[in-house]
Design an enzyme around this catalytic site. Structure first.
Site, PDB file in Angstrom:
ATOM      1  N   PRO A   2       0.830  -1.207   0.000  1.00 50.52           N
ATOM      2  CA  PRO A   2       0.000   0.000   0.000  1.00 50.52           C
ATOM      3  C   PRO A   2       0.865   1.258   0.000  1.00 50.52           C
ATOM      4  O   PRO A   2       1.953   1.281   0.565  1.00 50.52           O
ATOM      5  CB  PRO A   2      -0.791  -0.118   1.305  1.00 50.52           C
ATOM      6  CG  PRO A   2      -0.788  -1.574   1.624  1.00 50.52           C
ATOM      7  CD  PRO A   2       0.526  -2.092   1.133  1.00 50.52           C
ATOM      8  N   GLU A   3       0.368   2.301  -0.651  1.00 52.92           N
ATOM      9  CA  GLU A   3       1.087   3.569  -0.689  1.00 52.92           C
ATOM     10  C   GLU A   3       0.467   4.521   0.327  1.00 52.92           C
ATOM     11  O   GLU A   3      -0.450   4.156   1.070  1.00 52.92           O
ATOM     12  CB  GLU A   3       1.065   4.114  -2.116  1.00 52.92           C
ATOM     13  CG  GLU A   3       1.718   3.143  -3.103  1.00 52.92           C
ATOM     14  CD  GLU A   3       1.781   3.661  -4.525  1.00 52.92           C
ATOM     15  OE1 GLU A   3       1.949   4.880  -4.718  1.00 52.92           O
ATOM     16  OE2 GLU A   3       1.682   2.841  -5.465  1.00 52.92           O
TER      17      GLU A   3
END
Length: 287
Positions: A2-3
């Site tokens: 995930p960013e």
């Protein structure tokens, strides 16, 4: 992995549903989920039991829970598929549940991780540039959504790098929070090809790129993050949907929304890069 927007969505959920609660018991159900906590699962469970969660914090893509006493944190590695879910005890346990913490609120904090790349670890907090962060996160740069982020310093740091600009964007010691998806989106918005040399970009170009990074991540955050499968969810099990708004990433052969040219996919660091061949021409000469 995930960013920043996805991790921030999770952090906000933890702030709303976990912060202020005391940990009454911990079960470690898979040894890989605590492999970064070298003393092992029994040690993590024993040390965490009885402590209260005082804050949920993030720097870039890195997430942690601060606990009382205030010099300790639970560093949460989400990996490729890690989920932090808040559930009622009567909800059936997930197939890939790895760690379960019972809270005095009557809820359970569950770490679910199908691919077992993530996990929890206890780490001391250290001060870096006036901010307390876990020791394993001390080398990570501030992200563009950090109130103390220094745009001028980031521009200078990026332009010192003799590397492709996309590689620099992904370097978490230069600028944190950006991964493959949002790098492609920001480069598209800035009309810069990812293979351009960072040290050959002008200051205005790099500043525009940073503004594009901030803009695209802010918009993604407002929509709950990006989700391409069921693995990324917030603490309530809901997926993000910013993938519907992407202009470059994952849009191979679709027309560029700016000029109509088909989006191009190229290999990049065992992954893929997406760009418009007309709006983002490749650099003419290799370095």
């Amino acid at each position: 992995m995930p960013e920043l927007p996805e991790v921030e969505v999770v952090r906000r959920g933890l702030t709303a549903h976990v912060v202020g609660s005391r940990v009454d018991a911990v079960e470690v159900l898979h040894p890989r989920a605590v492999r970064r906590h070298l003393p092992g699962g029994a040690d993590l469970a024993a040390r965490l039991t009885g402590l209260s969660v005082t804050a949920a914090q993030r720097r870039g893509k890195y997430l942690w829970l601060e606990v009382d006493p205030g010099d300790l944190a639970v560093v949460v590695h989400l990996g490729m598929s890690g989920q932090m879910l808040v559930q009622a005890p009567e909800v059936a346990r997930e197939k890939h549940l790895r760690i379960l913490a019972e809270l005095d609120s009557g809820r359970e904090l569950r770490f679910v991780d199908q691919r077992t790349f993530g996990g929890w670890a206890l780490a001391p907090l250290v001060e870096v540039d006036g901010t307390a962060v876990p020791e394993p996160v001390a080398h990570i740069a501030r992200d563009p959504l950090d109130p103390l982020f220094d745009p001028d310093g980031a521009v200078a740091a990026i332009r010192r790098k003799q590397s492709e600009i996309k590689r620099v964007l992904l370097d978490q010691t230069v600028l944190s929070g950006v991964g493959n998806i949002y790098a492609d989106e920001a480069l598209w918005r800035s009309r810069i090809h990812g293979n351009r040399a960072a040290d050959r970009l002008t200051r205005p170009q790099v500043r525009l790129l940073l503004e594009s990074v901030t803009e695209v991540m802010t918009q993604a955050l407002a929509q709950g993050g990006t989700s391409f499968d069921a693995l990324y969810v917030n603490v309530n099990g809901e997926s993000g949907y910013f993938d519907r708004s992407l202009s470059a990433y994952g849009r191979e052969d679709e027309p560029c929304s700016r000029c109509g040219a088909p989006i191009r996919r190229e290999k990049f660091m065992n992954r893929s890069s997406y760009s418009c061949p007309r709006c983002q021409p490749r650099p003419r000469l290799p370095r």
